[in-house]
Design a protein around this motif. Structure first.
Motif, mmCIF file in Angstrom:
data_model
loop_
_atom_site.group_PDB
_atom_site.id
_atom_site.type_symbol
_atom_site.label_atom_id
_atom_site.label_comp_id
_atom_site.label_asym_id
_atom_site.label_seq_id
_atom_site.Cartn_x
_atom_site.Cartn_y
_atom_site.Cartn_z
ATOM 1 N N GLN A 307 0.757 -1.099 0.020
ATOM 2 C CA GLN A 307 0.346 0.100 0.363
ATOM 3 C C GLN A 307 0.694 1.381 -0.145
ATOM 4 O OE1 GLN A 307 -1.631 -2.146 2.344
ATOM 5 N NE2 GLN A 307 -2.363 -2.955 0.449
ATOM 6 N N ARG A 308 2.094 0.804 -0.473
ATOM 7 C CA ARG A 308 3.390 2.517 -0.010
ATOM 8 C C ARG A 308 2.256 3.333 -0.705
ATOM 9 N NH1 ARG A 308 9.341 2.876 -1.316
ATOM 10 N NH2 ARG A 308 8.604 2.092 -3.312
ATOM 11 N N SER A 309 2.064 3.827 -1.706
ATOM 12 C CA SER A 309 1.536 4.720 -3.062
ATOM 13 C C SER A 309 0.693 4.714 -2.696
ATOM 14 C CB SER A 309 1.517 3.972 -4.375
ATOM 15 O OG SER A 309 0.756 3.191 -4.962
ATOM 16 N N GLU A 310 -0.138 4.167 -2.214
ATOM 17 C CA GLU A 310 -2.200 5.306 -1.257
ATOM 18 C C GLU A 310 -1.815 5.922 -0.137
ATOM 19 O OE1 GLU A 310 -4.121 1.881 -0.828
ATOM 20 O OE2 GLU A 310 -5.504 3.344 0.988
ATOM 21 N N ILE A 311 -0.539 5.335 0.451
ATOM 22 C CA ILE A 311 0.200 5.944 1.632
ATOM 23 C C ILE A 311 0.418 7.101 1.017
ATOM 24 C CG2 ILE A 311 1.143 5.783 4.035
ATOM 25 C CD1 ILE A 311 0.564 2.807 3.986
ATOM 26 N N VAL A 312 1.500 7.219 0.370
ATOM 27 C CA VAL A 312 1.637 8.415 -0.235
ATOM 28 C C VAL A 312 1.103 9.383 -1.049
ATOM 29 C CG1 VAL A 312 3.698 9.023 -1.845
ATOM 30 C CG2 VAL A 312 4.330 7.398 -0.900
ATOM 31 N N ASP A 313 -0.083 8.869 -1.402
ATOM 32 C CA ASP A 313 -0.977 9.667 -2.074
ATOM 33 C C ASP A 313 -1.736 10.051 -1.291
ATOM 34 O OD1 ASP A 313 -0.140 9.186 -4.454
ATOM 35 O OD2 ASP A 313 -1.871 7.920 -4.931
ATOM 36 N N ARG A 314 -1.889 9.736 0.331
ATOM 37 C CA ARG A 314 -2.584 10.464 1.421
ATOM 38 C C ARG A 314 -1.516 10.942 2.121
ATOM 39 N NH1 ARG A 314 -6.608 6.157 3.492
ATOM 40 N NH2 ARG A 314 -6.565 4.923 2.605
ATOM 41 N N LEU A 315 -0.519 11.401 2.207
ATOM 42 C CA LEU A 315 0.218 12.014 2.624
ATOM 43 C C LEU A 315 0.510 13.455 1.798
ATOM 44 C CD1 LEU A 315 3.637 9.539 3.654
ATOM 45 C CD2 LEU A 315 1.889 11.113 5.444
ATOM 46 N N LYS A 316 0.362 12.886 0.476
ATOM 47 C CA LYS A 316 0.062 14.761 -0.141
ATOM 48 C C LYS A 316 -1.002 14.851 -0.472
ATOM 49 C CE LYS A 316 0.982 14.853 -5.271
ATOM 50 N NZ LYS A 316 1.428 13.837 -6.558
ATOM 51 N N ALA A 317 -2.198 14.321 -0.362
ATOM 52 C CA ALA A 317 -3.821 15.312 0.270
ATOM 53 C C ALA A 317 -3.135 15.853 1.576
ATOM 54 C CB ALA A 317 -4.514 14.076 -0.344
ATOM 55 N N ARG A 318 -3.445 15.632 2.293
ATOM 56 C CA ARG A 318 -2.210 16.826 3.278
ATOM 57 C C ARG A 318 -1.133 17.414 3.434
ATOM 58 N NH1 ARG A 318 -4.987 14.809 8.898
ATOM 59 N NH2 ARG A 318 -2.912 15.969 9.418
ATOM 60 N N GLY A 319 -0.678 17.525 1.920
ATOM 61 C CA GLY A 319 0.293 18.321 1.719
ATOM 62 C C GLY A 319 1.570 18.151 1.746
ATOM 63 N N VAL A 320 1.756 16.817 2.668
ATOM 64 C CA VAL A 320 3.153 16.487 3.330
ATOM 65 C C VAL A 320 3.737 15.885 2.083
ATOM 66 C CG1 VAL A 320 4.706 15.073 5.011
ATOM 67 C CG2 VAL A 320 1.937 16.227 5.176
ATOM 68 N N GLY A 321 5.250 16.411 1.548
ATOM 69 C CA GLY A 321 5.926 16.046 0.184
ATOM 70 C C GLY A 321 6.983 14.696 1.200
ATOM 71 N N THR A 322 6.635 13.737 0.063
ATOM 72 C CA THR A 322 7.758 12.753 0.224
ATOM 73 C C THR A 322 8.776 12.861 -0.390
ATOM 74 O OG1 THR A 322 6.189 11.094 -0.238
ATOM 75 C CG2 THR A 322 6.253 11.510 1.838
ATOM 76 N N SER A 323 9.062 11.620 -0.420
ATOM 77 C CA SER A 323 10.671 11.114 -1.078
ATOM 78 C C SER A 323 11.038 9.456 -1.035
ATOM 79 C CB SER A 323 11.457 11.946 -1.564
ATOM 80 O OG SER A 323 12.843 11.518 -2.608
ATOM 81 N N ILE A 324 11.905 8.829 -2.058
ATOM 82 C CA ILE A 324 12.120 7.482 -2.238
ATOM 83 C C ILE A 324 13.495 7.901 -1.779
ATOM 84 C CG2 ILE A 324 11.412 4.994 -2.952
ATOM 85 C CD1 ILE A 324 9.121 6.765 -2.386
ATOM 86 N N TYR A 325 14.595 7.436 -1.299
ATOM 87 C CA TYR A 325 15.987 7.212 -1.325
ATOM 88 C C TYR A 325 16.212 5.875 -1.104
ATOM 89 C CZ TYR A 325 16.439 12.564 -1.619
ATOM 90 O OH TYR A 325 16.211 13.460 -1.924
#
Ligand SMILES: *Cc1c(COP(=O)(O)O)cnc(C)c1O
Length: 388
Positions: A307-325
């Motif tokens: 579910q990682r991409s779904e979780i990242v999308d939820r964070l993005k919907a709340r305005g939280v930018g993330t990345s993958i390292y």
């Protein structure tokens, strides 16, 4: 009660009036590259890291390429490289015709697994490349002990390690060469840019010459006729511009403040993330080790990973930018897979970081309230994910 929505970019270069004025001063003159600003920036980096020599370059990739080019590593040679890194770490080895031999990650630090490293040293091994993953220093005493025992060069990729040290010695000073990046999302920026540090005068001179076509510098200074020079080496054009270097000089003055902000953000976020179920975080630095706090990594539990991409999308919907390292272990990248035939089940620890990690921002553009917002957003995103 819902906290007010925030916009939290993963990375944001902090460019102020000082940087703008410094670039404007360069533009008022005629020297746009290879001039006094580059010299001043090199001096600032040498002073900050304690390295006897610092040579400005076009990027960390340029510095890494020059590292192998100037140490004479080439076809038939092997360099041990961490599987979990930016592709540039391995590309630099392959560009000189040598072979990058990948080593999996230590699960607790994300750094190259030193236990596996020793077993992989073979008759063709010429160098060890280490990356201070997300800023946490690799245990360089162990690396240097191995390197001495097997007579190997050591190249440190310090692209995320500006501000990292062990017992007061800055990273990049343990090995033969240390390579830094000033790409916009790194600790400080020059737009594009890099720096090589070294204690070896021979490698400093060669790096400096080969970054600029192999031109003999002394002849440039000694000859009366402008434009006359000799070339005694192969070389590239890997120079840093005066515009970038002028920014770099100003950014260096702000670096201690940036690092302090990162440290405070990272420590608060660590505390908050430890209270969240379903994720793991990497180890804190051991005593004597200082990290540069590049970002935080939330590693999803195996059941949440799909579910990682779904979780990242939820964070993005709340305005939280993330990345993958980094998005894949380098040996899983198509070019390496096709060349060497790597499989998906190889490099399991690097895979865990790439495929289950979510990098969360702690940069100096953010404060404590942002950290609380990020943690709360992640908690909600995970809760929402588990109840389909
Ligand atoms: C960003 C990065 C690089 C590449 O840096 P550039 O300056 O963009 O060439 C190399 N290695 C690591 C570990 C990085 O994070």
């Amino acid at each position: 009660m819902e906290a007010a929505r925030r916009e939290i970019p993963f990375g944001k270069p902090l460019i102020g009036d000082e940087e703008r004025r410094a670039v404007a001063r360069v533009l008022e003159g005629t020297i746009l590259t290879h001039g006094p600003s580059v010299k001043a920036f090199e001096a600032a980096m040498a002073a900050y890291t304690g390295a006897p020599h610092a040579i400005g370059t076009a990027s960390a990739t340029a510095s890494l390429h020059l590292a192998y080019f100037c140490t004479g590593i080439g076809p038939g040679d092997e360099v041990l490289v961490p599987a979990q890194t930016h592709v540039a770490t391995a590309h630099a080895v392959e560009l000189v015709g040598a072979r990058a031999v990948f080593v999996d990650s230590d699960p607790t630090t994300g750094n190259i697994d030193l236990g596996q490293l020793e077993a992989m040293i073979g008759p063709r091994t010429r160098a060890i490349s280490v990356v201070h993953y997300l800023g946490l220093p690799v245990d360089m005493r162990r690396v240097m002990e191995l390197a001495r025992r097997h007579d190997l060069l050591v190249v440190e990729d310090c692209a995320l390690g500006l501000g990292s040290s062990i017992d007061g010695t800055h990273v990049g000073r343990f090995g033969d060469l240390g390579c830094f990046s000033f790409y916009p999302v790194k600790h400080i920026t020059t737009g594009e840019g890099g720096m090589t540090i070294t204690r070896r005068a021979d490698l400093a001179a060669l790096t400096s010459t080969r970054r600029a076509f192999g031109i003999d510098r002394n002849i440039v200074q000694e000859r009366a006729i402008p434009g006359v020079y000799d070339v005694q080496e192969l070389g590239l054009n890997y120079r840093l511009t005066e515009l970038g270097a002028a920014m770099g000089v100003e950014q260096m003055k702000r670096l201690p403040g940036f690092l302090e902000r990162r440290r405070r953000n990272h420590q608060l976020l660590s505390r908050l993330l430890r209270e969240i179920d379903g994720i793991e975080i990497l180890a804190e630095p051991p005593p004597g080790f200082v990290t540069s706090w590049y970002c935080h990594l939330a590693i999803l539990s195996a059941d949440l990973a799909p579910q990682r991409s779904e979780i990242v999308d939820r964070l993005k919907a709340r305005g939280v930018g993330t990345s993958i390292y980094y998005p894949r272990p380098v040996p899983h990248m198509t070019w390496y897979r096709q060349k060497y035939g790597f499989r998906d089940d190889q490099f399991p620890q690097a895979s865990r970081l790439s495929y289950r990690g979510i990098a969360l921002p702690v940069g100096p553009h953010l404060d404590e309230e942002d950290m609380a917002y990020i943690a709360e957003s992640l908690r909600q995103a995970l809760a929402g994910t588990r109840r389909p």
